[in-house]
Design a protein around this motif. Structure first.
Motif, PDB file in Angstrom:
ATOM      1  N   GLY B 106       0.821  -1.209   0.000  1.00 11.53           N
ATOM      2  CA  GLY B 106       0.000   0.000   0.000  1.00 11.53           C
ATOM      3  C   GLY B 106       0.857   1.261   0.000  1.00 11.53           C
ATOM      4  O   GLY B 106       0.518   2.247  -0.656  1.00 11.53           O
ATOM      5  N   ILE B 109       1.982   1.825  -3.446  1.00 12.77           N
ATOM      6  CA  ILE B 109       0.871   2.324  -4.267  1.00 12.77           C
ATOM      7  C   ILE B 109       0.673   3.811  -4.002  1.00 12.77           C
ATOM      8  O   ILE B 109       0.562   4.615  -4.927  1.00 12.77           O
ATOM      9  N   GLU B 112       3.454   5.867  -5.212  1.00 12.59           N
ATOM     10  CA  GLU B 112       3.624   5.634  -6.654  1.00 12.59           C
ATOM     11  C   GLU B 112       5.071   5.247  -6.963  1.00 12.59           C
ATOM     12  O   GLU B 112       5.774   5.925  -7.724  1.00 12.59           O
ATOM     13  N   TYR B 149      -7.759   1.227  -4.223  1.00 17.51           N
ATOM     14  CA  TYR B 149      -6.690   1.384  -5.210  1.00 17.51           C
ATOM     15  C   TYR B 149      -6.921   0.417  -6.355  1.00 17.51           C
ATOM     16  O   TYR B 149      -7.769  -0.467  -6.262  1.00 17.51           O
ATOM     17  N   ILE B 151      -4.653  -2.161  -9.131  1.00 19.72           N
ATOM     18  CA  ILE B 151      -3.336  -2.785  -9.190  1.00 19.72           C
ATOM     19  C   ILE B 151      -3.209  -3.594 -10.474  1.00 19.72           C
ATOM     20  O   ILE B 151      -4.210  -3.842 -11.154  1.00 19.72           O
ATOM     21  N   SER B 173       5.414  -1.523 -14.214  1.00 15.28           N
ATOM     22  CA  SER B 173       5.614  -0.810 -12.947  1.00 15.28           C
ATOM     23  C   SER B 173       6.285   0.536 -13.196  1.00 15.28           C
ATOM     24  O   SER B 173       5.964   1.530 -12.551  1.00 15.28           O
ATOM     25  N   LEU B 178       3.818   1.977 -10.139  1.00  8.59           N
ATOM     26  CA  LEU B 178       3.161   1.245  -9.048  1.00  8.59           C
ATOM     27  C   LEU B 178       3.827  -0.112  -8.888  1.00  8.59           C
ATOM     28  O   LEU B 178       4.564  -0.554  -9.775  1.00  8.59           O
ATOM     29  N   LEU B 269      -5.130   7.515  -8.769  1.00  6.43           N
ATOM     30  CA  LEU B 269      -4.433   6.237  -8.591  1.00  6.43           C
ATOM     31  C   LEU B 269      -5.201   5.114  -9.293  1.00  6.43           C
ATOM     32  O   LEU B 269      -4.616   4.175  -9.837  1.00  6.43           O
TER      33      LEU B 269
END
Ligand SMILES: Cc1ncc(C[n+]2csc(CCOP(=O)(O)OP(=O)(O)O)c2C)c(N)n1
Ligand code: SF4
Ligand SMILES: [Mg+2]
Lengths: 308, 399
Positions: B106, B109, B112, B149, B151, B173, B178, B269
């Motif tokens: 987290g 995330i 960033e 969020y 992912i 990524s 992320l 996000l």
């Protein structure tokens, strides 16, 4: 919950809310047109800070800024990492590359920064609960590895941010919001823990001794390897007022009376008891290859590298 | 097991090239190195340990850093710190360690921060079946860290694909800033197969967007107009930036008085992934034209479904296979489309029904969705999947 305690919590929260909501107004009133010598190192647009009147954190930050500017560092290559807590807010006020991470995890984060870019000077600035309670495992292992980090641990004997609960540094018998009948656990001696785990530099100062504290920080910043400066600091809101120290000034008077400067004292016997003396000074200053030096030497031999 | 590299390195910083008979976990490590990963922090856990071991052997040969941490909390945090110092960083784990990594997933995330987390899934809950396969962490991959969020999670089905997708994971990524999850499993991780490593120069490597403005003008979370990913400064460059896990404004400063900044930050996000779904999502489809039944699966379960699918086709059932290479974000559009075209959807997975919930959500009652669960510890028996396909096609099944 007793009505009294309910009231206390409300005032604490209200105070924090007020401070945040009137940021702009108060900023103008405080800052005016004049600049302060430390302005260059502070994120002025984030002031005033969230800390309580009488808190020792402002002094600790002041000494830190003094040390940073005097330690002969390239400030572009300095990174400050904090965990979560009142002390953890330091990363947000200092105008350097700064990382406000998760509770207890500042040291592994800092380890990543340092190992990935050895040119960085990486400082962890965080609270006692953050560094040696929830994050205690990382603390001892980073010391054991001798990762080249400067750890500045503000020990106020409690969890200030969440309203004065007990942690692993809380002295026996101390009253906190979660030890209403007294603390029945043996506390950690933070400096001793670091020394026993392999720290190459360990010093402890109260925020009363600003020049010595600043000097200790300079030494720690310049020392290769895992170095610790433990800062004993007033938390009138969470701790002091429950122990006859209503204000930060009361606690400073206590430091004046009970601070015993003993360089080279046996750190393992320098535990802190409620109402007892606070042994301070430089406890450890030894040389040991850092993790990266050790690794580089070992790999050169193992891989037959002689280019480094 | 290819503990020792079976061919001399190419000399490009020790990166391999050529054909190998390689363990899945080793292929993952080699994929990371080909992607430019030069930092690994981890903690041993079956069946992911071989990734750490391979990295410990190979990163020193490629001028990278391997560090074994005291636990998975530290592993995850250390790669986030390393990534902020400018390197491509990875960790690898399995169920129990994956749980420990959730909080700091987290953090990555929220900050960033590009990095890659490989989960070689085993059977749970808890210590479960340490050496045996599972796919029980698929929903944890999506929702495991607290708060809202989006992912990205990829699911390889062979050592070769584990190699390829590890490279993709790094690229995604970096592009979207992320942590990207490679959700493999004990079967793929512990399988030894042919793995082809292309020449170094032929491998695409993405890099995070970098600031084009001087430090005075730089705001760490301000996106260029029309974009959703802010340029990323790294520590030590003179930007003197701040980043935090608190809800923060474009300057990276905490903005915690009310929900205003929370709205725009969380929305961005999520948007940076969801609005790029077309670019991110990859599917492998087989004989979908005119299919009456479609098997939707991923990872090892999709591979073990191949045999029952062949058997069903031999019986005259028109079966298509939709394999999710990207599991998150979930390919909602494609499943909705299929729901209007086929008779039924069959979802085998090595858990008690996780991704099937997503399929049902997207099918929205238009077609029956048949779950083929497995608690982990083994792969599906072919006849179980075959029976489900027959049932989906409206054929009697003798099982
Ligand atoms: C994982 C996790 N658990 C609990 C908390 C709540 N929390 C925030 S700060 C804090 C204690 C901080 O104490 P300390 O490190 O001593 O810092 P101080 O506020 O005293 O400076 C706690 C328990 C949290 N943020 N994260
Ligand atoms: S609660 Fe304690 S540590 Fe926190 S700001 Fe107030 S006085 Fe300082
Ligand atoms: Mg504290």
């Amino acid at each position: 919950m007793s009505p009294r305690r309910g009231l206390r919590q409300a005032t604490y929260r209200q105070r924090v809310m007020r401070q945040q909501m009137h940021l702009d107004v108060r900023h103008d009133a405080v800052a005016g047109d004049e600049t302060h010598p430390m302005d260059e190192m502070l994120r002025e647009d984030r002031l005033p800070h969230i800390w309580c009147p009488g808190c020792g954190l402002g002094i600790a930050l002041g000494c830190f800024i003094g040390a940073l500017t005097k330690a002969d560092l390239d400030l572009d290559k300095v990174a400050v990492v904090s965990g979560i807590g009142c002390t953890g807010r330091v990363a947000g006020y200092i105008k350097l590359d700064s990382f406000h991470t998760t509770h207890g995890r500042a040291i592994p984060f800092a380890t990543g920064l340092k190992l990935a870019n050895p040119e960085l000077s990486v400082i962890v600035f965080s609270g006692d609960g953050d560094l040696v309670t929830i994050g205690g495992n990382h603390f001892i292992h980073a010391a054991r590895r001798n990762v080249d980090l400067t750890i500045i641990c503000v020990n106020n004997f409690n969890y200030g941010m969440t309203g004065g609960q007990a942690g692993s540094t809380t002295p026996i018998d101390a009253r906190t919001s979660t030890t209403p009948y007294g603390n029945f656990e043996y506390p950690f001696n933070v400096s001793s823990l670091a020394a026993a785990s392999g720290a190459v530099y360990v010093a402890r100062w109260t925020v009363l001794h600003v020049r010595r504290l600043e000097n200790a920080m300079i030494e720690a910043l310049q020392k290769p390897g895992f170095s610790l400066v433990e800062i004993i600091s007033p938390c009138p809101t969470g701790f002091g007022r429950r122990h006859g120290e209503r204000t930060g000034l009361d606690t400073m008077r206590y430091y004046h009376k009970h601070g015993v400067i003993t360089h080279g004292a046996n750190v393992h016997e320098a535990g802190i008891k409620l109402g007892g003396d606070i042994v301070e000074g430089k406890f450890v200053d030894v040389d040991r290859p850092t993790f990266l030096q050790f690794r580089e030497d070992g790999l050169s031999k193992a891989l037959g590298r002689n280019d480094k | 097991m290819s503990r020792r590299v079976s061919r001399p390195s190419t000399g490009k910083q020790g990166v391999l090239e050529g054909e190998f008979f390689m363990l899945g976990d080793d292929a993952c490590a080699e994929g990371a190195i080909c992607a430019g990963c030069r930092f690994f922090a981890g903690y041993p856990i079956t069946p992911a340990t071989e990734i750490a071991q391979r990295m410990a052997l190979r990163l020193p040969e490629t001028d990278g850093i391997y560090v074994q941490m005291e636990d998975e909390l530290a592993s995850m945090n250390t790669i986030v710190g390393a990534a902020w110092a400018g390197v491509k960083a990875m960790t690898a784990t399995s169920g129990p360690g994956f749980s420990l990594m959730m909080e700091n997933l987290g953090l990555a995330i929220m900050m960033e921060c590009p990095c890659v987390l490989v989960n070689v899934q085993r059977a749970g809950p808890s210590t479960g079946l340490p050496t045996l396969v599972g796919q029980g962490d698929m929903m944890q991959a999506r929702w495991g860290s607290h708060g809202p969020y989006s992912i990205i999670a990829l699911a390889p089905t062979s050592p070769q694909e584990l190699f390829d997708l590890t490279i993709d994971a790094f690229n995604l990524s970096e592009l979207y800033r992320l942590p990207v999850l490679v959700m493999t499993d004990a079967e793929v991780g512990h399988m030894t197969e042919k793995v082809v490593i292309p020449p170094y120069d032929e491998i695409e490597r993405a890099e995070r967007p970098r600031p084009a403005v001087p430090p005075e003008e730089y705001e760490p979370y301000r996106c260029p107009p029309g974009e959703l990913v802010p340029p990323m400064a790294i520590a030590g460059e003179g930007y003197r930036f701040h980043t935090t896990g608190l809800t923060h404004d474009e300057r990276g400063y905490p903005a915690t008085a009310d929900d205003r900044v929370q709205w725009s930050l969380v929305q961005r996000l999520i948007d940076k992934i969801e609005k790029n779904r077309d670019r991110i999502i990859r599917l492998a489809e087989d004989e979908m034209d005119g299919a009456e039944v479609v098997v939707v699966s991923y990872g090892i379960a999709a591979r073990t479904a191949l045999w029952p699918i062949e058997m069903a086709r031999a019986e005259g059932i028109k079966v298509g296979l939709l394999r999710l290479i990207t599991v998150w974000p979930f390919p909602e559009e494609r499943i909705r489309e299929l729901a209007g075209q086929v008779k039924a959807i069959v979802v085998p997975e090595i858990n008690m029904g996780q991704i099937v919930l997503e399929v049902e959500r997207c099918a929205a009652g238009k077609v029956p969705v048949i779950s083929v669960p497995h608690p982990g510890g083994g792969i599906h028996k072919p006849e179980i999947v075959l029976a489900a396909i027959r049932r989906a096609a409206g054929r009697e099944s003798d099982l």
